[in-house]
Design a protein around this motif. Structure first.
Motif, mmCIF file in Angstrom:
data_model
loop_
_atom_site.group_PDB
_atom_site.id
_atom_site.type_symbol
_atom_site.label_atom_id
_atom_site.label_comp_id
_atom_site.label_asym_id
_atom_site.label_seq_id
_atom_site.Cartn_x
_atom_site.Cartn_y
_atom_site.Cartn_z
ATOM 1 N N THR A 78 -1.183 1.254 7.160
ATOM 2 C CA THR A 78 -0.366 0.046 7.185
ATOM 3 C C THR A 78 0.661 0.163 6.059
ATOM 4 O OG1 THR A 78 -0.598 -2.343 7.446
ATOM 5 C CG2 THR A 78 -1.766 -1.362 5.605
ATOM 6 N N PRO A 79 1.778 -0.598 6.111
ATOM 7 C CA PRO A 79 2.772 -0.479 5.037
ATOM 8 C C PRO A 79 2.196 -0.834 3.661
ATOM 9 C CG PRO A 79 3.715 -1.598 6.909
ATOM 10 C CD PRO A 79 2.270 -1.428 7.209
ATOM 11 N N THR A 80 2.685 -0.125 2.637
ATOM 12 C CA THR A 80 2.162 -0.299 1.276
ATOM 13 C C THR A 80 2.397 -1.710 0.738
ATOM 14 O OG1 THR A 80 3.099 1.899 1.041
ATOM 15 C CG2 THR A 80 1.981 0.999 -0.852
ATOM 16 N N THR A 81 3.526 -2.321 1.158
ATOM 17 C CA THR A 81 3.873 -3.662 0.660
ATOM 18 C C THR A 81 2.725 -4.642 0.763
ATOM 19 O OG1 THR A 81 5.757 -3.202 2.066
ATOM 20 C CG2 THR A 81 5.906 -5.115 0.645
ATOM 21 N N THR A 82 1.964 -4.543 1.858
ATOM 22 C CA THR A 82 0.840 -5.438 2.077
ATOM 23 C C THR A 82 -0.046 -5.508 0.852
ATOM 24 O OG1 THR A 82 0.867 -4.596 4.321
ATOM 25 C CG2 THR A 82 -1.017 -5.942 3.699
ATOM 26 N N ILE A 84 0.582 -4.032 -2.302
ATOM 27 C CA ILE A 84 1.268 -4.246 -3.580
ATOM 28 C C ILE A 84 1.490 -5.730 -3.819
ATOM 29 C CG2 ILE A 84 3.409 -3.887 -4.827
ATOM 30 C CD1 ILE A 84 3.593 -1.137 -3.755
ATOM 31 N N THR A 85 2.092 -6.414 -2.815
ATOM 32 C CA THR A 85 2.430 -7.825 -3.001
ATOM 33 C C THR A 85 1.191 -8.653 -3.315
ATOM 34 O OG1 THR A 85 3.997 -7.407 -1.243
ATOM 35 C CG2 THR A 85 3.854 -9.640 -2.022
ATOM 36 N N ILE A 89 -0.464 -10.337 -7.395
ATOM 37 C CA ILE A 89 -0.316 -11.794 -7.517
ATOM 38 C C ILE A 89 -0.766 -12.338 -8.882
ATOM 39 C CG2 ILE A 89 -1.257 -14.002 -6.659
ATOM 40 C CD1 ILE A 89 0.863 -13.165 -4.844
ATOM 41 N N PRO A 90 -1.945 -11.964 -9.405
ATOM 42 C CA PRO A 90 -2.343 -12.548 -10.688
ATOM 43 C C PRO A 90 -1.399 -12.172 -11.831
ATOM 44 C CG PRO A 90 -4.221 -11.556 -9.610
ATOM 45 C CD PRO A 90 -3.017 -11.130 -8.854
ATOM 46 N N ILE A 92 1.956 -11.738 -11.448
ATOM 47 C CA ILE A 92 3.291 -12.300 -11.231
ATOM 48 C C ILE A 92 3.583 -13.337 -12.319
ATOM 49 C CG2 ILE A 92 4.579 -13.836 -9.686
ATOM 50 C CD1 ILE A 92 4.518 -11.080 -8.576
ATOM 51 N N LEU A 126 6.650 -4.830 -14.120
ATOM 52 C CA LEU A 126 5.951 -4.766 -12.828
ATOM 53 C C LEU A 126 6.726 -3.903 -11.845
ATOM 54 C CD1 LEU A 126 4.646 -8.312 -11.866
ATOM 55 C CD2 LEU A 126 3.369 -6.301 -12.518
ATOM 56 N N ALA A 127 8.042 -4.190 -11.706
ATOM 57 C CA ALA A 127 8.861 -3.481 -10.727
ATOM 58 C C ALA A 127 8.909 -1.993 -11.041
ATOM 59 C CB ALA A 127 10.265 -4.068 -10.702
ATOM 60 N N VAL A 130 5.742 -0.193 -10.080
ATOM 61 C CA VAL A 130 5.677 0.027 -8.638
ATOM 62 C C VAL A 130 6.538 1.225 -8.256
ATOM 63 C CG1 VAL A 130 6.238 -0.939 -6.384
ATOM 64 C CG2 VAL A 130 5.201 -2.388 -8.130
ATOM 65 N N ILE A 131 7.770 1.274 -8.818
ATOM 66 C CA ILE A 131 8.678 2.363 -8.451
ATOM 67 C C ILE A 131 8.131 3.713 -8.876
ATOM 68 C CG2 ILE A 131 10.945 3.330 -8.904
ATOM 69 C CD1 ILE A 131 11.835 0.378 -9.202
#
Lengths: 151, 250
Positions: A78-82, A84-85, A89-90, A92, A126-127, A130-131
């Motif tokens: 499944t896409p990674t975004t699922t 990561i996002t 959350i905690p 953010i 955070l960003a 992820v990158i």
């Protein structure tokens, strides 16, 4: 770990499940994504004891959690975004962003500016994390594909 | 060929709507178009618009654009779309097959409203605890979260502007929190408000925006940052309005 920290970790976990359901993630993927949320805050509690700078801790955890997300995405196809996002959350900086805007409306530059810079630091950390791990995952994929094509 | 190209665009559009990153959508469209026989594919995507031109073997070029208005996170849909685009690349489905599958994906179910209400309540309660609130504050957050989702359900039907709806939701949250203090159920509004605001605050938006900027999708990143800042401003405005008026009235 103190009692307050355990409550925080569990609350972060429950919050991640809630967001996961709002994002319409289902079944095993929902479970693994929420486990990511649990992991991210547990790691934060652990690391913030030995590393004094919060943005740096955020960056490290973001790297680790995104790696976790990449692995889960491969396993569950499944896409990674699922992952990561939901898992981040905690971390953010919602509370921090909120205080920034409240200070902005109060017109107090002395409290607004440091808070705004701090929020941007956290979000950038955070960003960036992820990158970094996404880039590594791409390189890794390329290497694996090349090896497969050779044999 | 043109029909297949149209479907590839549709899949890309739906991916963007369900919350995929710009980069991923561009990559998927690129692959799908190459799978259906394009020699060259030029993709340009920002969060609100898609432009794709393909060149075919016989020297023709086709361009299609799509306007994307609202993005609504739906990872189940994204999962199905991802599978579908992979199938197109690997197996080469026919137009009818794609049409059927795409229709299935578009109809895909979401959780019913009452589940979302519970989610909002639980998120609000959990984050009140998370930010250091006590049990009573968490229970009040839980209740306010329920009210907020139900109010949002009605306001979303009347007004389609997302930012205004968030402003409206913040007014309700802050007002309820101040009322709770007024009845001296709690001492401090902060924890209750932050817990509830977690569902509205553009923290994810801000992080994604910075991520887009770093990956090189500058325009998409800038658009997202502006959206995040505006949303944050609307939330702050809602808070401020109630605080000032509440100071006068309560």
């Amino acid at each position: 770990m103190t009692q307050a920290e355990i409550i925080q970790i569990l609350a972060g976990f429950v919050g991640s499940i809630g967001f996961g359901m709002l994002f319409n993630i289902r079944g095993r993927r929902l479970f693994m994504a929420s486990i990511g949320g649990l992991l991210s805050w547990a790691l934060f509690v652990l690391f913030s004891k030995c590393i004094p700078s919060e943005p740096v801790v955020y960056f490290i955890i973001s790297c680790l959690i995104s790696t976790y997300a990449e692995i889960m995405a491969r396993l569950l196809k499944t896409p990674t975004t699922t992952f990561i996002t939901t898992s981040l959350i905690p971390l953010i900086p919602g509370g921090s962003l909120y205080y920034t805007m409240v200070h902005a409306f109060q017109g107090d530059l002395n409290t607004f500016l440091p808070k705004a810079i701090y929020t941007m630091q956290l979000a950038s950390a955070l960003a960036l994390g992820v990158i970094v791990s996404t880039t590594f995952a791409r390189v890794f994929n390329k290497v694996v594909n090349r090896k497969r094509n050779k044999t | 060929m043109i029909k297949l190209f149209g479907y590839a665009m549709d899949i890309g559009e739906q991916m963007l709507i369900s919350g995929a990153e710009v980069h991923r959508v561009e990559e998927s469209i690129n692959r799908m178009c190459q799978a259906i026989g394009a020699v060259r594919v030029d993709v340009f995507i920002i969060t609100s618009s898609m432009v794709v031109t393909i060149h075919t073997n016989d020297g023709n070029t086709y361009t299609q654009t799509r306007r994307v208005t609202n993005i609504n996170f739906d990872f189940q849909k994204l999962h199905c779309l991802n599978d579908l685009s992979r199938e197109i690349c690997e197996k080469g489905l026919t137009a009818q097959e794609i049409e059927k599958k795409l229709a299935e994906v578009k109809e895909g179910k979401r959780f019913p409203l009452w589940v979302e209400v519970i989610c909002y309540a639980v998120i609000a309660g959990a984050f009140t605890l998370f930010f250091g609130g006590n049990t009573i504050e968490a229970l009040i957050s839980l209740f306010i979260g329920t009210v907020v989702r139900i109010c949002l359900f009605f306001s979303e039907k009347i007004i389609s502007n997302k930012i205004f709806n968030k402003f409206f939701a913040t007014v309700i949250i802050t007002l309820s929190a101040f009322l709770a203090v007024k009845f001296s159920w709690i001492d401090n509004v902060d924890k209750v408000i932050i817990g509830n605001i977690m569902t509205l605050i553009p923290g994810i938006g801000l992080t994604n925006a910075i991520r887009d900027l770093f990956t090189g999708d500058s325009i998409a990143g800038l658009l997202r940052s502006i959206e995040a800042v505006l949303t944050a401003l609307a939330i702050a405005a809602g808070y401020f309005l109630v605080t000032v008026l509440g100071g006068v009235l309560l």
